[in-house]
Write an enzyme that holds these catalytic residues in place. Structure first.
Site, PDB file in Angstrom:
ATOM      1  N   ARG A 103       0.843  -1.206   0.000  1.00 21.14           N
ATOM      2  CA  ARG A 103       0.000   0.000   0.000  1.00 21.14           C
ATOM      3  C   ARG A 103       0.876   1.253   0.000  1.00 21.14           C
ATOM      4  O   ARG A 103       0.552   2.248  -0.649  1.00 21.14           O
ATOM      5  CB  ARG A 103      -0.947  -0.021   1.208  1.00 21.14           C
ATOM      6  CG  ARG A 103      -2.155   0.910   1.059  1.00 21.14           C
ATOM      7  CD  ARG A 103      -1.914   2.285   1.592  1.00 21.14           C
ATOM      8  NE  ARG A 103      -1.363   2.190   2.917  1.00 21.14           N
ATOM      9  CZ  ARG A 103      -0.373   2.962   3.347  1.00 21.14           C
ATOM     10  NH1 ARG A 103       0.179   3.881   2.580  1.00 21.14           N
ATOM     11  NH2 ARG A 103       0.105   2.813   4.569  1.00 21.14           N
ATOM     12  N   TRP A 175      14.521   7.981   4.109  1.00 16.52           N
ATOM     13  CA  TRP A 175      13.305   7.185   4.347  1.00 16.52           C
ATOM     14  C   TRP A 175      12.312   7.331   3.199  1.00 16.52           C
ATOM     15  O   TRP A 175      11.133   7.607   3.421  1.00 16.52           O
ATOM     16  CB  TRP A 175      12.647   7.561   5.690  1.00 16.52           C
ATOM     17  CG  TRP A 175      13.553   7.452   6.862  1.00 16.52           C
ATOM     18  CD1 TRP A 175      13.998   8.441   7.680  1.00 16.52           C
ATOM     19  CD2 TRP A 175      14.175   6.239   7.347  1.00 16.52           C
ATOM     20  NE1 TRP A 175      14.845   7.953   8.642  1.00 16.52           N
ATOM     21  CE2 TRP A 175      14.971   6.591   8.455  1.00 16.52           C
ATOM     22  CE3 TRP A 175      14.132   4.902   6.945  1.00 16.52           C
ATOM     23  CZ2 TRP A 175      15.717   5.670   9.178  1.00 16.52           C
ATOM     24  CZ3 TRP A 175      14.881   3.980   7.659  1.00 16.52           C
ATOM     25  CH2 TRP A 175      15.650   4.357   8.759  1.00 16.52           C
ATOM     26  N   GLU A 377       4.203   9.951   7.183  1.00 14.28           N
ATOM     27  CA  GLU A 377       3.142  10.881   6.769  1.00 14.28           C
ATOM     28  C   GLU A 377       2.554  11.613   7.981  1.00 14.28           C
ATOM     29  O   GLU A 377       1.357  11.821   8.089  1.00 14.28           O
ATOM     30  CB  GLU A 377       2.013  10.150   6.017  1.00 14.28           C
ATOM     31  CG  GLU A 377       2.442   9.176   4.957  1.00 14.28           C
ATOM     32  CD  GLU A 377       3.145   9.830   3.784  1.00 14.28           C
ATOM     33  OE1 GLU A 377       3.279  11.067   3.781  1.00 14.28           O
ATOM     34  OE2 GLU A 377       3.570   9.096   2.873  1.00 14.28           O
ATOM     35  N   ASP A 381       1.949  11.771  17.263  1.00 15.70           N
ATOM     36  CA  ASP A 381       1.913  12.970  18.109  1.00 15.70           C
ATOM     37  C   ASP A 381       1.729  14.246  17.287  1.00 15.70           C
ATOM     38  O   ASP A 381       1.031  15.179  17.729  1.00 15.70           O
ATOM     39  CB  ASP A 381       3.192  13.069  18.944  1.00 15.70           C
ATOM     40  CG  ASP A 381       3.251  11.998  20.030  1.00 15.70           C
ATOM     41  OD1 ASP A 381       2.211  11.369  20.298  1.00 15.70           O
ATOM     42  OD2 ASP A 381       4.336  11.791  20.599  1.00 15.70           O
ATOM     43  N   PHE A 397       3.678  23.622  17.747  1.00 20.23           N
ATOM     44  CA  PHE A 397       4.840  22.956  17.122  1.00 20.23           C
ATOM     45  C   PHE A 397       6.154  23.591  17.554  1.00 20.23           C
ATOM     46  O   PHE A 397       7.202  22.962  17.502  1.00 20.23           O
ATOM     47  CB  PHE A 397       4.733  23.026  15.586  1.00 20.23           C
ATOM     48  CG  PHE A 397       3.505  22.342  15.061  1.00 20.23           C
ATOM     49  CD1 PHE A 397       3.453  20.966  14.973  1.00 20.23           C
ATOM     50  CD2 PHE A 397       2.411  23.077  14.665  1.00 20.23           C
ATOM     51  CE1 PHE A 397       2.319  20.326  14.490  1.00 20.23           C
ATOM     52  CE2 PHE A 397       1.277  22.446  14.183  1.00 20.23           C
ATOM     53  CZ  PHE A 397       1.226  21.073  14.097  1.00 20.23           C
TER      54      PHE A 397
END
Length: 398
Positions: A103, A175, A377, A381, A397
């Protein structure tokens, strides 16, 4: 490579406790069934072998293209399906029921490569790339995350310099799903003014390399790597003309997170279905363990969370179809559905006893995969903070 075929039959049946199928069209049901049949035939027999050996089943890319699993909401004029977002969600649900790594491959191709080219690209770029991406002739990847900048993409250090008739690209990304095999990469970089721009980088461009990341305990049937740019000359026509600022990549992430919300639900369903069947067959103290109260408690809680997640997905899909779905609504669905999938996988692992850690059942593979899905994605948290900012009006943030 040749994959060892499992001789175990995939007998998956999806739960539908609130008769949500009644809310789906005949086309939706047909699409879901066709993808489910495809996964049972092409993925289920080989996925345990692929995961055990950490090999990406590359032969499936073209087959995914033939099934219309890449960018199904992109219009038909570009070789895609022109379907709605409920259909897309159901597709991702069935694919992740097979494996999160596959997926991921489909999500990246559709939401993170085809979507930005369609949304931010020129007509020439759309005609050049989208049909080949839709068919699986080309495989793409999405270069946003960097070694030092994951949850804070605005801090990226990858840069482009305008050299007149081309851009000079320098930096690296980390990644990146599909990277080691990708033919093209949609890459985000800062220009001299510090504005984030999107570019299409093609394999074969001098100074562009994609080293693979090995020794993963998660997404083992997916290929993951780095993108390294060392004085890469990117033609001017490869710049995405309508992408300017962080809104560009974040728009792509909304599309991907939507697919993940449905996909994680598919993994949860697979774990529940396996646990239900196993506990009805497993005899202890002269009766099936499904007859014991604590086992029934676990199964009841699994079904409850799956049903809630199904309703979230359906409603979010309707909002997407109407162009009303917000980033924070998508965040809620991604965070919730991955969280419940992880909990269900862990409970299912216990219900399978020692067999739950073997490749005889899909549980441990789903559990390891979901440990990546809960992070990529947007981490668990970070999605809480997106919702917190929506609720209070105060971004936490920084």
């Amino acid at each position: 490579m040749e994959f060892h075929q499992s001789n175990k039959t995939d007998s998956f049946e999806s739960p539908d406790f609130y008769q949500i199928d009644d809310l789906l069209s005949e086309e939706h049901l047909l699409i879901r069934q066709s993808v489910r049949d495809f996964i049972k035939k092409e993925v289920s027999p080989i996925i345990e072998d692929a995961a055990q050996n950490a090999v990406f089943p590359a032969h499936l890319v073209k087959k995914f293209g033939e099934m219309g699993l890449f960018g199904p909401t992109i219009p038909e004029q570009y070789g895609a399906g022109g379907l709605d977002y409920i259909a897309y969600g159901l597709m991702m649900q069935e694919v992740e029921r097979g494996d999160s790594g596959l997926r991921s491959m489909a999500s990246v191709q559709g939401s993170l490569v085809m979507y930005p080219i369609y949304e931010y690209g020129s007509e020439v770029q759309k005609q050049k790339y989208l049909p080949k991406l839709a068919s699986g002739e080309l495989l793409g990847c999405f270069g946003l995350t960097e070694p030092d900048f994951g949850s804070n993409p605005a801090g990226m250090q990858t840069k482009i310099e305008d050299k007149g008739d081309y851009y000079l690209l320098n930096g690296s990304k980390m990644w990146i799903s599909n990277a080691p095999m990708a033919d093209i990469a949609v890459v985000w970089a800062k220009n001299e003014q510090g504005r984030i721009k999107g570019l299409i980088v093609e394999r074969g461009m001098e100074g562009f390399s994609t080293p693979e990341i090995h020794q993963k305990w998660s997404l083992r049937a997916s290929c993951t790597g780095e993108l390294v740019f060392d004085q890469v000359k990117v033609p001017k026509e490869n710049l995405l003309p309508k992408a300017d600022g962080l809104r560009g990549p974040l728009g792509c992430l909304d599309s991907a997170r939507y697919g993940i919300a449905w996909g994680a639900l598919g993994a949860a369903m697979d774990c529940y279905d396996s646990a239900k069947k196993y506990t009805l067959e497993r005899i202890q103290f002269d009766k099936p363990i499904a007859s014991f109260q604590l086992v029934q408690k676990k199964l009841a809680e699994m079904l409850t969370e799956i049903t809630k997640a199904q309703l979230i997905c359906w409603r979010l899909g309707m909002l997407k179809n109407e162009g009303k779905a917000t980033t924070s609504q998508i965040s809620l669905a991604k965070r919730n559905n991955v969280e419940i999938a992880l909990k269900i996988a862990r409970e299912a692992r216990q219900l399978h006893g020692g067999m739950g850690i073997t490749g005889e059942y899909p549980i441990m593979r789903h559990l390891m995969n979901l440990e990546s899905v809960v992070t990529y994605e947007g981490t668990h948290d970070i999605h809480l903070l997106i919702l917190g900012a929506e609720i209070t009006g105060i971004p936490a943030f920084k």
